[in-house]
Enzyme design. Structure first.
Site, PDB file in Angstrom:
ATOM      1  N   ASP A   7     -28.086  -9.270  25.653  1.00  0.00           N
ATOM      2  CA  ASP A   7     -26.779  -8.683  25.394  1.00  0.00           C
ATOM      3  C   ASP A   7     -26.234  -8.233  26.751  1.00  0.00           C
ATOM      4  O   ASP A   7     -26.972  -8.204  27.746  1.00  0.00           O
ATOM      5  CB  ASP A   7     -26.943  -7.504  24.436  1.00  0.00           C
ATOM      6  CG  ASP A   7     -25.657  -6.719  24.245  1.00  0.00           C
ATOM      7  OD1 ASP A   7     -24.627  -7.335  23.925  1.00  0.00           O
ATOM      8  OD2 ASP A   7     -25.692  -5.484  24.432  1.00  0.00           O
ATOM      9  N   ASP A   9     -22.999  -5.541  27.415  1.00  0.00           N
ATOM     10  CA  ASP A   9     -22.544  -4.152  27.459  1.00  0.00           C
ATOM     11  C   ASP A   9     -23.583  -3.221  26.845  1.00  0.00           C
ATOM     12  O   ASP A   9     -24.013  -3.405  25.704  1.00  0.00           O
ATOM     13  CB  ASP A   9     -21.234  -3.991  26.693  1.00  0.00           C
ATOM     14  CG  ASP A   9     -20.109  -4.793  27.313  1.00  0.00           C
ATOM     15  OD1 ASP A   9     -19.910  -4.687  28.523  1.00  0.00           O
ATOM     16  OD2 ASP A   9     -19.428  -5.537  26.572  1.00  0.00           O
ATOM     17  N   ASP A 164     -29.350  -3.446  23.061  1.00  0.00           N
ATOM     18  CA  ASP A 164     -29.379  -1.977  23.077  1.00  0.00           C
ATOM     19  C   ASP A 164     -28.938  -1.339  21.779  1.00  0.00           C
ATOM     20  O   ASP A 164     -28.905  -0.111  21.692  1.00  0.00           O
ATOM     21  CB  ASP A 164     -28.451  -1.467  24.184  1.00  0.00           C
ATOM     22  CG  ASP A 164     -26.979  -1.696  23.839  1.00  0.00           C
ATOM     23  OD1 ASP A 164     -26.232  -0.707  23.690  1.00  0.00           O
ATOM     24  OD2 ASP A 164     -26.580  -2.863  23.694  1.00  0.00           O
TER      25      ASP A 164
END
Length: 215
Positions: A7, A9, A164
């Site tokens: 991922d 961001d 995240d």
């Protein structure tokens, strides 16, 4: 060798300050109060359209303004690249993974063009052979389609997804891919509430976790 898909961001970069800056510029033009950094964090994860929708809802902006404001946000994304910062240890971890023979790719809900600009800013464009953004396909995470598309464009091998958030965990589960949770990003739930194969807060630990959990 493993296929290590990331991922962006909240995982590789802290982009919330830059995205917040764009959003607040738009809100000032609308004569409305700015959003906080905490609000920006909470709005990130489901793509630019969802960010704008949540920003509108928080400031009482009509649904009819969605496309106009989204177009403005997307048009200003490039200017926010320099405000994003890699999390500590990210460049070193990526270099270690490449040196170890692993193949890197990106699967993000950020639109593809800004995502590629972020990789260029980080100086790692050449390390990511496949990039799928939130506008690359008709679906976006947590639909497993984007992650499956990334893996389908890569040579066969054990795989792991690094993210995240709850969205990333759901995506990995749906795609049947091992999930490594970076705990320092934009998650909204306690670590123990997010399904994961391993969790880490120090990118120096990532190469060993990839070796242990890629399948």
């Amino acid at each position: 060798m493993a296929r290590v898909v990331f991922d962006l961001d909240g995982t590789l970069i802290d982009s919330a300050p830059g995205i917040r800056g764009i959003a607040n510029g738009i809100l000032r033009e609308e004569g409305l109060p700015e959003i906080s950094l905490a609000e920006a964090h909470s709005f990130i994860g489901h793509g630019a359209g969802a960010f704008v929708a949540q920003m509108r809802a928080a400031r009482g902006i009509a649904d009819s303004e969605q496309e106009r404001l989204l177009g403005t946000l997307l048009g200003r994304y490039e200017g926010a690249v320099g405000l994003s910062q890699p999390y500590p240890g990210v460049p070193e971890a990526l270099a270690a993974l490449v040196a170890g023979g692993h193949v890197l790719a990106l699967c993000t809900n950020k639109p593809e063009a800004p995502a590629r600009l972020e990789l260029e800013y980080l100086g790692v464009t050449g390390d990511f052979g496949v990039v799928v953004g939130g506008d690359s396909l008709a679906v976006r995470k947590p639909d497993p389609g984007p992650l499956r598309a990334v893996l389908g464009a890569m040579a066969e091998g054990p795989s792991v997804y690094v993210g995240d958030s709850e969205v990333d965990a759901e995506t990995a589960q749906a795609a049947g891919v091992a999930f490594l949770l970076f705990t320092g990003g934009y998650r909204k739930s306690p670590v123990e509430a997010i399904p994961h194969d391993a969790a880490f807060d120090d990118f120096a630990d990532l190469p060993a976790l990839v070796a242990a959990h890629a399948r």
